[in-house]
Design a protein around this motif. Structure first.
Motif, PDB file in Angstrom:
ATOM      1  N   LEU A   1       0.776  -1.090   0.132  1.00  0.00           N
ATOM      2  CA  LEU A   1       0.118   0.060  -0.080  1.00  0.00           C
ATOM      3  C   LEU A   1       0.965   1.601  -0.028  1.00  0.00           C
ATOM      4  CD1 LEU A   1      -2.938  -1.106   2.555  1.00  0.00           C
ATOM      5  CD2 LEU A   1      -2.977  -0.845  -0.112  1.00  0.00           C
ATOM      6  N   VAL A   2       1.933   1.030   0.635  1.00  0.00           N
ATOM      7  CA  VAL A   2       2.900   2.304   0.734  1.00  0.00           C
ATOM      8  C   VAL A   2       3.352   2.624  -0.753  1.00  0.00           C
ATOM      9  CG1 VAL A   2       5.087   3.332   1.744  1.00  0.00           C
ATOM     10  CG2 VAL A   2       3.413   2.258   3.213  1.00  0.00           C
ATOM     11  N   GLY A   3       3.893   1.458  -1.180  1.00  0.00           N
ATOM     12  CA  GLY A   3       4.494   1.675  -2.738  1.00  0.00           C
ATOM     13  C   GLY A   3       3.492   2.229  -3.597  1.00  0.00           C
ATOM     14  N   LYS A   4       2.295   1.700  -3.524  1.00  0.00           N
ATOM     15  CA  LYS A   4       1.130   2.328  -4.440  1.00  0.00           C
ATOM     16  C   LYS A   4       1.013   3.624  -4.362  1.00  0.00           C
ATOM     17  CE  LYS A   4      -0.974  -1.969  -5.085  1.00  0.00           C
ATOM     18  NZ  LYS A   4      -2.242  -2.984  -4.567  1.00  0.00           N
ATOM     19  N   ALA A   5       0.851   3.968  -2.930  1.00  0.00           N
ATOM     20  CA  ALA A   5       0.844   5.521  -2.698  1.00  0.00           C
ATOM     21  C   ALA A   5       1.989   6.192  -3.263  1.00  0.00           C
ATOM     22  CB  ALA A   5       0.668   5.587  -1.009  1.00  0.00           C
TER      23      ALA A   5
ATOM     24  N   ALA B   1       1.635   6.787  -6.908  1.00  0.00           N
ATOM     25  CA  ALA B   1       0.371   7.639  -7.216  1.00  0.00           C
ATOM     26  C   ALA B   1       0.604   9.094  -6.869  1.00  0.00           C
ATOM     27  CB  ALA B   1      -0.875   7.334  -6.396  1.00  0.00           C
ATOM     28  N   LEU B   2       1.586   9.478  -5.919  1.00  0.00           N
ATOM     29  CA  LEU B   2       2.053  10.788  -5.632  1.00  0.00           C
ATOM     30  C   LEU B   2       2.527  11.534  -6.750  1.00  0.00           C
ATOM     31  CD1 LEU B   2       2.021  11.933  -2.713  1.00  0.00           C
ATOM     32  CD2 LEU B   2       4.653  11.560  -2.755  1.00  0.00           C
ATOM     33  N   PRO B   3       2.009  12.798  -7.076  1.00  0.00           N
ATOM     34  CA  PRO B   3       2.600  13.433  -8.041  1.00  0.00           C
ATOM     35  C   PRO B   3       3.770  14.158  -7.764  1.00  0.00           C
ATOM     36  CG  PRO B   3       0.399  14.451  -7.018  1.00  0.00           C
ATOM     37  CD  PRO B   3       0.945  13.506  -6.268  1.00  0.00           C
ATOM     38  N   ASP B   4       4.621  14.599  -8.680  1.00  0.00           N
ATOM     39  CA  ASP B   4       6.029  14.993  -8.548  1.00  0.00           C
ATOM     40  C   ASP B   4       5.877  16.205  -7.669  1.00  0.00           C
ATOM     41  OD1 ASP B   4       6.959  13.337 -10.149  1.00  0.00           O
ATOM     42  OD2 ASP B   4       6.933  14.526 -12.031  1.00  0.00           O
TER      43      ASP B   4
ATOM     44  N   LEU C   1      11.686   7.747   3.354  1.00  0.00           N
ATOM     45  CA  LEU C   1      11.211   8.785   4.194  1.00  0.00           C
ATOM     46  C   LEU C   1       9.694   9.044   4.227  1.00  0.00           C
ATOM     47  CD1 LEU C   1      14.004  11.506   3.348  1.00  0.00           C
ATOM     48  CD2 LEU C   1      13.557  10.376   5.638  1.00  0.00           C
ATOM     49  N   PHE C   2       9.026   8.963   3.080  1.00  0.00           N
ATOM     50  CA  PHE C   2       7.641   8.947   2.724  1.00  0.00           C
ATOM     51  C   PHE C   2       7.020   7.671   3.497  1.00  0.00           C
ATOM     52  CE2 PHE C   2       4.320   7.135   0.220  1.00  0.00           C
ATOM     53  CZ  PHE C   2       3.303   8.373   0.266  1.00  0.00           C
ATOM     54  N   ALA C   3       7.540   6.350   3.399  1.00  0.00           N
ATOM     55  CA  ALA C   3       7.133   5.466   3.993  1.00  0.00           C
ATOM     56  C   ALA C   3       7.244   5.481   5.584  1.00  0.00           C
ATOM     57  CB  ALA C   3       7.647   4.074   3.470  1.00  0.00           C
ATOM     58  N   LYS C   4       8.362   5.949   5.959  1.00  0.00           N
ATOM     59  CA  LYS C   4       8.317   6.091   7.594  1.00  0.00           C
ATOM     60  C   LYS C   4       7.333   7.081   7.951  1.00  0.00           C
ATOM     61  CE  LYS C   4      11.937   7.551  10.829  1.00  0.00           C
ATOM     62  NZ  LYS C   4      13.275   8.076  10.834  1.00  0.00           N
ATOM     63  N   GLU C   5       6.934   7.964   7.129  1.00  0.00           N
ATOM     64  CA  GLU C   5       5.819   8.990   7.738  1.00  0.00           C
ATOM     65  C   GLU C   5       4.229   8.400   7.429  1.00  0.00           C
ATOM     66  OE1 GLU C   5       4.452  12.687   5.445  1.00  0.00           O
ATOM     67  OE2 GLU C   5       6.267  13.270   6.404  1.00  0.00           O
ATOM     68  N   ARG C   6       4.380   7.672   6.364  1.00  0.00           N
ATOM     69  CA  ARG C   6       2.954   7.211   6.148  1.00  0.00           C
ATOM     70  C   ARG C   6       2.484   5.970   6.918  1.00  0.00           C
ATOM     71  NH1 ARG C   6       0.436  10.078   1.603  1.00  0.00           N
ATOM     72  NH2 ARG C   6       1.172  12.224   1.813  1.00  0.00           N
ATOM     73  N   ARG C   7       3.323   5.028   7.034  1.00  0.00           N
ATOM     74  CA  ARG C   7       3.248   3.627   7.480  1.00  0.00           C
ATOM     75  C   ARG C   7       2.303   3.513   8.476  1.00  0.00           C
ATOM     76  NH1 ARG C   7       8.383   1.949   8.024  1.00  0.00           N
ATOM     77  NH2 ARG C   7       8.185   1.174   5.547  1.00  0.00           N
TER      78      ARG C   7
END
Length: 106
Positions: free
Chosen positions: A11-15, A18-21, A94-100
């Protein structure tokens, strides 16, 4: 709740995909800053005597018991520094750490 680690990672990978630049940029900038800091720290430690080889006089003589045991196939890195810093986090990490945590909750 009740999601496995593999499901959360997926799910984190998919998010992330899907994240815009524009929304990825803060993570990428943070990761670039961390890489630069790591590189600077590495330059200052490059002159240290880490990895210095021991003289033949310093080597311990193997006991008879050690000689009779077969040697392990795994190779140990000579004089590896146990305090060596780990590689800096990537933008995705960093993104995954924040969103997990948010994804775990639902």
């Amino acid at each position: 709740p009740g999601k496995s680690a593999a499901e959360i990672s997926s799910l984190v990978g998919k998010a992330w995909k899907a994240l815009p630049d524009g929304q990825r940029k803060p993570y990428e900038d943070d990761a670039a800053g961390r890489r630069a800091e790591q590189k600077e720290r590495g330059k200052s430690k490059a002159t240290a005597n880490v990895g210095k080889r021991k003289n033949d006089d310093d080597k311990k003589e193997e006991s008879d018991e050690q000689k009779s045991k077969p040697k392990s196939r795994k190779r140990l890195k000579k004089n590896e520094d146990p305090n060596k810093p780990r590689a800096p986090l990537t933008a995705f990490n960093l993104f995954a750490k924040e969103r997990r945590e948010a994804i775990k909750k639902g």
